[in-house]
Design a protein around this motif. Structure first.
Motif, PDB file in Angstrom:
ATOM      1  N   ALA A 173     -30.089  35.031  24.138  1.00  0.00           N
ATOM      2  CA  ALA A 173     -30.465  34.593  22.787  1.00  0.00           C
ATOM      3  C   ALA A 173     -29.450  35.082  21.760  1.00  0.00           C
ATOM      4  O   ALA A 173     -29.086  34.347  20.828  1.00  0.00           O
ATOM      5  N   LEU A 174     -28.979  36.323  21.921  1.00  0.00           N
ATOM      6  CA  LEU A 174     -27.964  36.866  21.014  1.00  0.00           C
ATOM      7  C   LEU A 174     -26.689  36.046  21.090  1.00  0.00           C
ATOM      8  O   LEU A 174     -26.107  35.683  20.056  1.00  0.00           O
ATOM      9  N   LEU A 175     -26.248  35.740  22.299  1.00  0.00           N
ATOM     10  CA  LEU A 175     -25.027  34.949  22.461  1.00  0.00           C
ATOM     11  C   LEU A 175     -25.189  33.567  21.821  1.00  0.00           C
ATOM     12  O   LEU A 175     -24.276  33.080  21.146  1.00  0.00           O
ATOM     13  N   LEU A 176     -26.339  32.947  21.988  1.00  0.00           N
ATOM     14  CA  LEU A 176     -26.584  31.638  21.358  1.00  0.00           C
ATOM     15  C   LEU A 176     -26.586  31.745  19.835  1.00  0.00           C
ATOM     16  O   LEU A 176     -26.005  30.912  19.144  1.00  0.00           O
ATOM     17  N   ALA A 177     -27.232  32.767  19.317  1.00  0.00           N
ATOM     18  CA  ALA A 177     -27.246  32.963  17.858  1.00  0.00           C
ATOM     19  C   ALA A 177     -25.840  33.202  17.332  1.00  0.00           C
ATOM     20  O   ALA A 177     -25.449  32.667  16.286  1.00  0.00           O
ATOM     21  N   LEU A 178     -25.055  33.989  18.065  1.00  0.00           N
ATOM     22  CA  LEU A 178     -23.683  34.262  17.637  1.00  0.00           C
ATOM     23  C   LEU A 178     -22.782  33.043  17.783  1.00  0.00           C
ATOM     24  O   LEU A 178     -21.827  32.880  17.022  1.00  0.00           O
ATOM     25  N   ALA A 179     -23.083  32.160  18.736  1.00  0.00           N
ATOM     26  CA  ALA A 179     -22.287  30.945  18.918  1.00  0.00           C
ATOM     27  C   ALA A 179     -22.395  30.037  17.694  1.00  0.00           C
ATOM     28  O   ALA A 179     -21.444  29.319  17.360  1.00  0.00           O
ATOM     29  N   LEU A 223     -23.122  31.253  14.583  1.00  0.00           N
ATOM     30  CA  LEU A 223     -22.768  32.004  13.367  1.00  0.00           C
ATOM     31  C   LEU A 223     -21.493  31.490  12.696  1.00  0.00           C
ATOM     32  O   LEU A 223     -21.454  31.390  11.457  1.00  0.00           O
ATOM     33  N   PRO A 224     -20.439  31.118  13.442  1.00  0.00           N
ATOM     34  CA  PRO A 224     -19.260  30.570  12.752  1.00  0.00           C
ATOM     35  C   PRO A 224     -19.561  29.297  11.955  1.00  0.00           C
ATOM     36  O   PRO A 224     -18.952  29.066  10.914  1.00  0.00           O
ATOM     37  N   ALA A 273     -25.688  32.931   0.576  1.00  0.00           N
ATOM     38  CA  ALA A 273     -26.221  34.283   0.766  1.00  0.00           C
ATOM     39  C   ALA A 273     -27.488  34.237   1.613  1.00  0.00           C
ATOM     40  O   ALA A 273     -27.634  35.021   2.561  1.00  0.00           O
ATOM     41  N   LEU A 274     -28.380  33.310   1.346  1.00  0.00           N
ATOM     42  CA  LEU A 274     -29.627  33.220   2.095  1.00  0.00           C
ATOM     43  C   LEU A 274     -29.372  32.816   3.550  1.00  0.00           C
ATOM     44  O   LEU A 274     -29.922  33.416   4.479  1.00  0.00           O
ATOM     45  N   GLY A 275     -28.551  31.796   3.756  1.00  0.00           N
ATOM     46  CA  GLY A 275     -28.263  31.338   5.117  1.00  0.00           C
ATOM     47  C   GLY A 275     -27.611  32.410   5.960  1.00  0.00           C
ATOM     48  O   GLY A 275     -27.985  32.624   7.116  1.00  0.00           O
ATOM     49  N   LEU A 276     -26.626  33.097   5.383  1.00  0.00           N
ATOM     50  CA  LEU A 276     -25.952  34.160   6.117  1.00  0.00           C
ATOM     51  C   LEU A 276     -26.907  35.316   6.387  1.00  0.00           C
ATOM     52  O   LEU A 276     -26.921  35.867   7.496  1.00  0.00           O
ATOM     53  N   TRP A 277     -27.735  35.649   5.404  1.00  0.00           N
ATOM     54  CA  TRP A 277     -28.693  36.735   5.600  1.00  0.00           C
ATOM     55  C   TRP A 277     -29.666  36.398   6.732  1.00  0.00           C
ATOM     56  O   TRP A 277     -29.918  37.239   7.611  1.00  0.00           O
ATOM     57  N   LEU A 278     -30.202  35.198   6.730  1.00  0.00           N
ATOM     58  CA  LEU A 278     -31.146  34.810   7.783  1.00  0.00           C
ATOM     59  C   LEU A 278     -30.491  34.874   9.164  1.00  0.00           C
ATOM     60  O   LEU A 278     -31.073  35.392  10.113  1.00  0.00           O
ATOM     61  N   HIS A 279     -29.288  34.345   9.252  1.00  0.00           N
ATOM     62  CA  HIS A 279     -28.597  34.309  10.537  1.00  0.00           C
ATOM     63  C   HIS A 279     -28.247  35.719  11.011  1.00  0.00           C
ATOM     64  O   HIS A 279     -28.468  36.069  12.175  1.00  0.00           O
ATOM     65  N   LEU A 280     -27.713  36.539  10.128  1.00  0.00           N
ATOM     66  CA  LEU A 280     -27.364  37.912  10.508  1.00  0.00           C
ATOM     67  C   LEU A 280     -28.604  38.732  10.830  1.00  0.00           C
ATOM     68  O   LEU A 280     -28.573  39.593  11.716  1.00  0.00           O
ATOM     69  N   PRO A 293     -13.790  34.675  10.098  1.00  0.00           N
ATOM     70  CA  PRO A 293     -13.265  35.665  11.052  1.00  0.00           C
ATOM     71  C   PRO A 293     -14.302  36.730  11.427  1.00  0.00           C
ATOM     72  O   PRO A 293     -14.354  37.174  12.571  1.00  0.00           O
ATOM     73  N   PHE A 294     -15.139  37.097  10.478  1.00  0.00           N
ATOM     74  CA  PHE A 294     -16.232  38.035  10.737  1.00  0.00           C
ATOM     75  C   PHE A 294     -17.159  37.463  11.819  1.00  0.00           C
ATOM     76  O   PHE A 294     -17.485  38.131  12.798  1.00  0.00           O
ATOM     77  N   ALA A 295     -17.556  36.210  11.656  1.00  0.00           N
ATOM     78  CA  ALA A 295     -18.456  35.557  12.613  1.00  0.00           C
ATOM     79  C   ALA A 295     -17.808  35.429  13.989  1.00  0.00           C
ATOM     80  O   ALA A 295     -18.454  35.656  15.017  1.00  0.00           O
ATOM     81  N   LEU A 296     -16.533  35.079  14.020  1.00  0.00           N
ATOM     82  CA  LEU A 296     -15.833  34.956  15.298  1.00  0.00           C
ATOM     83  C   LEU A 296     -15.712  36.317  15.989  1.00  0.00           C
ATOM     84  O   LEU A 296     -15.830  36.406  17.212  1.00  0.00           O
ATOM     85  N   GLY A 297     -15.485  37.359  15.217  1.00  0.00           N
ATOM     86  CA  GLY A 297     -15.410  38.704  15.784  1.00  0.00           C
ATOM     87  C   GLY A 297     -16.745  39.127  16.386  1.00  0.00           C
ATOM     88  O   GLY A 297     -16.789  39.688  17.487  1.00  0.00           O
ATOM     89  N   LEU A 298     -17.846  38.834  15.688  1.00  0.00           N
ATOM     90  CA  LEU A 298     -19.161  39.154  16.243  1.00  0.00           C
ATOM     91  C   LEU A 298     -19.440  38.346  17.503  1.00  0.00           C
ATOM     92  O   LEU A 298     -20.026  38.856  18.463  1.00  0.00           O
ATOM     93  N   LEU A 299     -19.007  37.090  17.502  1.00  0.00           N
ATOM     94  CA  LEU A 299     -19.178  36.252  18.689  1.00  0.00           C
ATOM     95  C   LEU A 299     -18.443  36.863  19.887  1.00  0.00           C
ATOM     96  O   LEU A 299     -18.985  36.919  20.998  1.00  0.00           O
TER      97      LEU A 299
END
Length: 187
Positions: free
Chosen positions: A84-90, A92-93, A101-108, A166-172
């Motif tokens: 599930a984490l990998l799917l959520a991170l996929a 995120l980019p 702000a809201l979308g990024l907060w919810l996703h993170l 780049p932040f999202a790709l790094g987390l992925l």
């Protein structure tokens, strides 16, 4: 060899790698969140509320984890939370391409909820089978996963410089590393 535990124990080392990557996600978030949310226009109070809200969701994950493990078992619970984490991170980019702000907060918040579910279970799996030296093994896995997380998070933080994509790709990449390490440990 330390009385019953070899420092080259493949399974424990791979779970330590998974722990380092999971902890790295948390470190990157902690270091980058103020800059990311600030760039998206959140005030100091807005950031405090977003940060606190994510923390509350992590507390909820801690409370739910015991029931999840009871219902699914430790190995399956970990496997599903990492998937599930990998799917959520996929995804995120994609969120980071058009950030709000809201979308990024919810996703993170979802990402950190899943990290919080996975982390203690990965720690427990790393120590399974090391009963006689579990205390020493916990010290080693804790130290090396924290060291690894610091190095990985520094690399991601330096590469992303607070930019959302780049932040999202790094987390992925960190999520993929945790997922692959867990799979390797179970092979």
């Amino acid at each position: 060899m330390i009385r019953g535990w070899h420092l080259g124990d493949r399974r424990a080392l791979l779970y330590t790698l998974a722990l380092g990557a999971l902890f790295g996600v948390l470190y990157v978030y902690l270091s980058a969140a103020p800059l990311l949310y600030g760039r998206l226009g959140l005030s100091g109070l807005g950031f405090a509320l977003a940060f606190g809200g994510t923390g509350l969701l992590q507390a909820l994950a801690n409370l739910l984890n015991g029931r999840t493990v009871e219902g699914l078992g430790l190995a399956r619970s970990l496997r599903l939370s990492l998937l599930a984490l990998l799917l959520a991170l996929a995804f995120l980019p994609l969120t980071a391409l058009f950030p709000s702000a809201l979308g990024l907060w919810l996703h993170l918040s979802l990402v950190l909820f899943l990290v919080t579910l996975a982390f203690p279970n990965a720690q427990a799996r790393a120590l399974e089978g090391l009963g006689r030296v579990a205390g020493l093994a916990a010290s080693f896995t804790g130290f090396f996963s924290t060291l690894l997380a610091s190095l990985l998070a520094t690399g991601v933080g330096q590469a992303s410089r607070g930019e959302p994509v780049p932040f999202a790709l790094g987390l992925l990449l960190l999520g993929l590393l945790a997922f692959l390490a867990q799979r390797g440990a179970e092979a």
